[in-house]
Design a protein around this motif. Structure first.
Motif, short mmCIF file in Angstrom:
data_model
loop_
_atom_site.label_atom_id
_atom_site.label_comp_id
_atom_site.label_asym_id
_atom_site.label_seq_id
_atom_site.Cartn_x
_atom_site.Cartn_y
_atom_site.Cartn_z
N ILE A 84 46.98 -62.64 7.13
CA ILE A 84 47.27 -61.42 6.37
C ILE A 84 48.73 -61.03 6.53
O ILE A 84 49.42 -60.69 5.55
N ALA A 85 49.21 -61.10 7.76
CA ALA A 85 50.60 -60.74 8.02
C ALA A 85 51.55 -61.67 7.27
O ALA A 85 52.54 -61.23 6.66
N THR A 86 51.25 -62.97 7.29
CA THR A 86 52.09 -63.93 6.59
C THR A 86 52.08 -63.67 5.08
O THR A 86 53.12 -63.70 4.43
N THR A 87 50.91 -63.39 4.54
CA THR A 87 50.79 -63.11 3.11
C THR A 87 51.63 -61.91 2.72
O THR A 87 52.36 -61.94 1.71
N VAL A 88 51.55 -60.86 3.50
CA VAL A 88 52.31 -59.63 3.20
C VAL A 88 53.80 -59.89 3.30
O VAL A 88 54.59 -59.46 2.43
N VAL A 89 54.22 -60.61 4.34
CA VAL A 89 55.65 -60.90 4.52
C VAL A 89 56.18 -61.75 3.38
O VAL A 89 57.27 -61.50 2.85
N VAL A 90 55.41 -62.76 2.98
CA VAL A 90 55.86 -63.63 1.89
C VAL A 90 55.92 -62.85 0.57
O VAL A 90 56.87 -63.00 -0.21
N ARG A 95 48.03 -69.34 1.43
CA ARG A 95 48.78 -68.13 1.74
C ARG A 95 49.82 -67.81 0.68
O ARG A 95 50.09 -66.64 0.38
N ALA A 96 50.42 -68.85 0.11
CA ALA A 96 51.41 -68.62 -0.95
C ALA A 96 50.76 -68.01 -2.18
O ALA A 96 51.29 -67.07 -2.78
#
Length: 198
Positions: A19-25, A65-66
């Motif tokens: 979730i964190a990676t998704t939001v950051v990207v 995730r992308a």
């Protein structure tokens, strides 16, 4: 009695990390929208930096995730947040000339991510395969965007020739995205697309 070893930790990211990676990207792609678009020709589609975000995300963090990051960004745009280049937001960008390219971002992230993941599993040369992945992501965006543009303009020739103006800049973005991803993969191999993690 021999000492027992602790269980091996999984390289699969936790849901919270995903979730964190998704939001950051998604935020990173939105930041690319701070660079204003340049309108050239009669197609009504601006030249932007932001369209590199989806295929860069794919080669960095993998398909799933992308794609989630792109869908999140587009959903925020659809509800009115001005996150697209030039401060655009709302439904209008999705139904206008550039709408096909926006929807194509989802496939761009997916295809680039899947190719990057396959390359990581086969241990193919990193930079060449990242170039292939990013280029494939760009091409599928064109494959969605140009037909949409043809419908909007009423002319396939206008849509096709009008899109040629984007090609040199977009190819430069592909090279830059692959170079960035190559450097980041070497620095953080366990946190990105890996042969065993996805």
């Amino acid at each position: 009695m021999p000492e027992q070893l602790p269980p091996a930790t999984s390289r699969r990211a936790t849901p919270a990390a995903d979730i964190a990676t998704t939001v950051v990207v998604a935020a990173f792609i939105a930041v690319l929208g701070l660079f204003p678009g340049v309108y050239v020709g009669a197609t009504g589609v601006p030249i932007v930096v932001q369209n590199a975000g989806p295929f860069l995300a794919g080669v960095l963090v993998g398909a799933r995730r992308a794609v989630l990051a792109v869908v999140l960004l587009l959903a925020l745009v659809a509800i009115g947040l001005p996150l697209l280049s030039g401060g655009r937001g709302g439904i209008a960008p999705f139904v206008g000339p550039s709408g096909g390219f926006l929807f194509g971002w989802i496939l761009s992230a997916l295809v680039a991510g899947l190719i990057a993941q396959a390359a990581a599993r086969t241990r193919a040369p990193r930079l060449p395969m990242l170039l292939v992945a990013a280029l494939a992501g760009l091409l599928v965006d064109y494959a969605v965007g140009i037909p949409w543009l043809a419908v909007q303009t009423g002319s396939w020739s206008t849509a096709f020739t009008g899109s040629l103006v984007f090609v040199p800049g977009d190819l430069a973005k592909v090279v830059i995205a692959a170079l960035i991803a190559s450097v980041v993969h070497r620095a953080l191999p366990d946190r990105l697309v890996g042969a065993r993690s996805r």
